[in-house]
Write an enzyme that holds these catalytic residues in place. Structure first.
Site, short mmCIF file in Angstrom:
data_model
loop_
_atom_site.label_atom_id
_atom_site.label_comp_id
_atom_site.label_asym_id
_atom_site.label_seq_id
_atom_site.Cartn_x
_atom_site.Cartn_y
_atom_site.Cartn_z
N HIS A 203 0.80 -1.23 0.00
CA HIS A 203 0.00 0.00 0.00
C HIS A 203 0.84 1.28 0.00
CE1 HIS A 203 0.99 -0.19 4.26
NE2 HIS A 203 0.71 1.10 4.32
C1 UD1 Z 1 -2.09 5.18 6.02
C2 UD1 Z 1 -0.81 5.66 6.67
C3 UD1 Z 1 0.25 4.59 6.56
C4 UD1 Z 1 -0.24 3.26 7.09
C5 UD1 Z 1 -1.54 2.90 6.39
C6 UD1 Z 1 -2.12 1.61 6.88
C7 UD1 Z 1 -0.36 8.08 6.57
C8 UD1 Z 1 0.49 9.11 5.93
N1 UD1 Z 1 -0.29 6.84 6.03
O1 UD1 Z 1 -1.82 5.00 4.63
O2 UD1 Z 1 1.37 4.98 7.30
O3 UD1 Z 1 0.72 2.27 6.87
O4 UD1 Z 1 -2.47 3.96 6.62
O5 UD1 Z 1 -3.21 1.24 6.08
O6 UD1 Z 1 -1.03 8.36 7.53
N2 UD1 Z 1 -9.19 4.56 1.73
C9 UD1 Z 1 -10.42 3.96 1.66
N3 UD1 Z 1 -11.01 3.58 2.83
C10 UD1 Z 1 -10.43 3.77 4.02
C11 UD1 Z 1 -9.16 4.40 4.07
C12 UD1 Z 1 -8.56 4.78 2.91
O7 UD1 Z 1 -10.98 3.76 0.59
O8 UD1 Z 1 -11.02 3.40 5.05
C13 UD1 Z 1 -8.51 4.92 0.47
C14 UD1 Z 1 -8.79 6.33 0.04
O9 UD1 Z 1 -8.87 6.36 -1.36
C15 UD1 Z 1 -7.54 7.07 0.48
C16 UD1 Z 1 -6.47 6.00 0.33
O10 UD1 Z 1 -7.12 4.77 0.65
O11 UD1 Z 1 -7.27 8.21 -0.28
C17 UD1 Z 1 -5.30 6.19 1.24
O12 UD1 Z 1 -5.71 6.34 2.61
P1 UD1 Z 1 -4.83 7.19 3.64
O13 UD1 Z 1 -5.36 7.06 5.02
O14 UD1 Z 1 -4.60 8.55 3.10
O15 UD1 Z 1 -3.42 6.49 3.56
P2 UD1 Z 1 -3.01 4.95 3.58
O16 UD1 Z 1 -2.41 4.63 2.26
O17 UD1 Z 1 -4.09 4.06 4.09
#
Ligand code: UD1
Length: 368
Positions: A203
């Site tokens: 991820h």
């Molecule tokens: C975040 C953390 C990362 C951690 C990871 C675990 C930061 C900078 N990154 O990354 O350190 O390892 O979580 O998973 O805080 N999305 C969904 N549903 C959700 C959450 C996210 O669809 O419940 C999608 C959205 O399109 C979003 C993308 O995933 O834009 C990324 O989510 P985000 O929380 O920004 O970062 P992660 O890649 O999950």
């Protein structure tokens, strides 16, 4: 004396770390605890299921910030957390790991003059292109109490000039959760899956946001699936990238893609895996504890102890190396590792002891 503690969590890996600390403080007694969920992760599979399986209480506040750029997400968390802390300041804010919710919590607490403690302090990848490294640096700078998982954490903080009195080595709370729930972990029934199998998670932006990097990794996984079964629970970020480029969608009769799994289901798969391919931080630790070879698709790690003493191998973006290491693991020649000090299932108890004894802070003057 600290009595009133507010935990701030937001993303999946935070939940596994907060659960044992919340439980240990409750068991010790004398603390009034409350919980803020920032809503950084909001899908049921990324949040509600984990709360339930980990035994975390429902949050007192859910800030519902959702997704966004780093600035938007961090700023939204700050804007929505500030009135909660200002209206009813706790004696201590507890922050976990290295996600945007962690850093945002540290900033709000520091600006309001509320002391904060960081669980999993001191880890450094020395790679500021990773958003998590920025979050770690800022959080550790602002916290009054730095609870480290391993010796390298203490060393990094001391090298940065942190006062030794702020540092407490307590061990790894992620391993507390793993040790407690391992007996209850059961792999989900996945049609067609048989041992031996490789478990995959991906991820990190560096791997999945760059189409060429993602395509190279997926191609390697498809080649691996010609030799053995491969199970790949796909994170929402990765799912979005694969859906945006259908030509790279991985396929193969022994390659099984699933939605994100619950903690118990994922752990069930992990404990039965012949090897794990990942770019996660926590999974590097879990595989070391479980003694399962871990091939990390990153050039560096903030958890060097998993490479030096554990089962972790950094393969970077070298897919030839990944394939060779996978072959080695599948033929029983993977790293074996040895136990890491203080990764013993009792880190949260040590945190509760530290917080009960802690009087080494002075509340800074509150801004007017
Ligand atoms: C975040 C953390 C990362 C951690 C990871 C675990 C930061 C900078 N990154 O990354 O350190 O390892 O979580 O998973 O805080 N999305 C969904 N549903 C959700 C959450 C996210 O669809 O419940 C999608 C959205 O399109 C979003 C993308 O995933 O834009 C990324 O989510 P985000 O929380 O920004 O970062 P992660 O890649 O999950």
């Amino acid at each position: 004396m600290i009595r009133r503690i507010l935990h701030v969590v937001g993303a999946r890996p935070n939940f596994m770390k907060a659960a044992p600390v919340h439980a240990a403080l409750k068991a010790r007694g004398g603390f009034a605890q409350s919980l803020v969920h920032t809503g950084q992760h909001y899908d049921p599979a990324m949040s509600d299921t984990l709360f339930r399986q980990l035994g975390l209480p429902a949050p007192d506040h859910n800030l519902g910030v959702g997704s966004g750029t780093h600035a938007v997400q961090t700023a939204e968390i700050m804007v929505r957390l500030e009135p909660i802390l200002a209206a009813d300041p706790p004696d201590l804010v507890l922050l976990y790991g290295d996600v945007n919710s962690t850093m945002a919590g540290a900033l709000v607490a520091a600006k309001l003059g509320v002391p904060a403690a960081h669980v999993e302090a001191g880890l450094r990848s020395f790679d500021r292109t990773m958003p998590e490294e920025v979050n770690r640096l800022v959080t550790d700078r602002l916290c009054e109490l730095l609870l480290t998982p391993s010796e390298d954490g203490d060393e990094n903080l001391l090298r940065e000039g942190v006062e030794p009195a702020k540092i407490r080595r307590v061990g790894n709370v992620m391993i507390d959760t793993l040790a407690r729930l391992l007996p209850a972990a059961v792999a989900p029934p996945l049609p067609g899956l048989a041992a031996p199998y490789v478990l995959v998670t991906l991820h990190r932006p560096a791997n999945v946001d760059d189409p060429a990097a993602l395509a190279a990794i997926l191609k390697t996984l498809m080649r691996a699936a010609q030799k053995t079964h491969v199970v790949f629970p796909v994170h929402p970020r990765t799912r979005a990238r694969i859906d945006a480029a259908p030509s790279m969608a991985p396929s193969g009769s022994r390659l099984i893609l699933t939605a994100p799994l619950g903690y118990l289901e994922f752990l069930g798969l992990q404990k039965g895996a012949a090897a794990v391919v990942t770019d996660s931080g926590g999974i590097q630790e879990e595989t070391t504890y479980l003694g399962i070879p871990c091939l990390t698709v990153r050039p560096n790690t903030e958890r060097p102890v998993t490479v030096e003493s554990g089962t972790n191998t950094l393969v970077g973006s070298d897919m030839t190396r990944l394939e060779a290491e996978l072959d080695a693991a599948l033929s029983g020649r993977g790293k074996k590792g040895r136990p890491i000090p203080l990764w013993d299932g009792r880190a949260a108890e040590r945190i509760a002891d530290e917080l009960a004894a802690w009087s080494g802070w002075r509340r800074p003057p509150r801004p007017a």
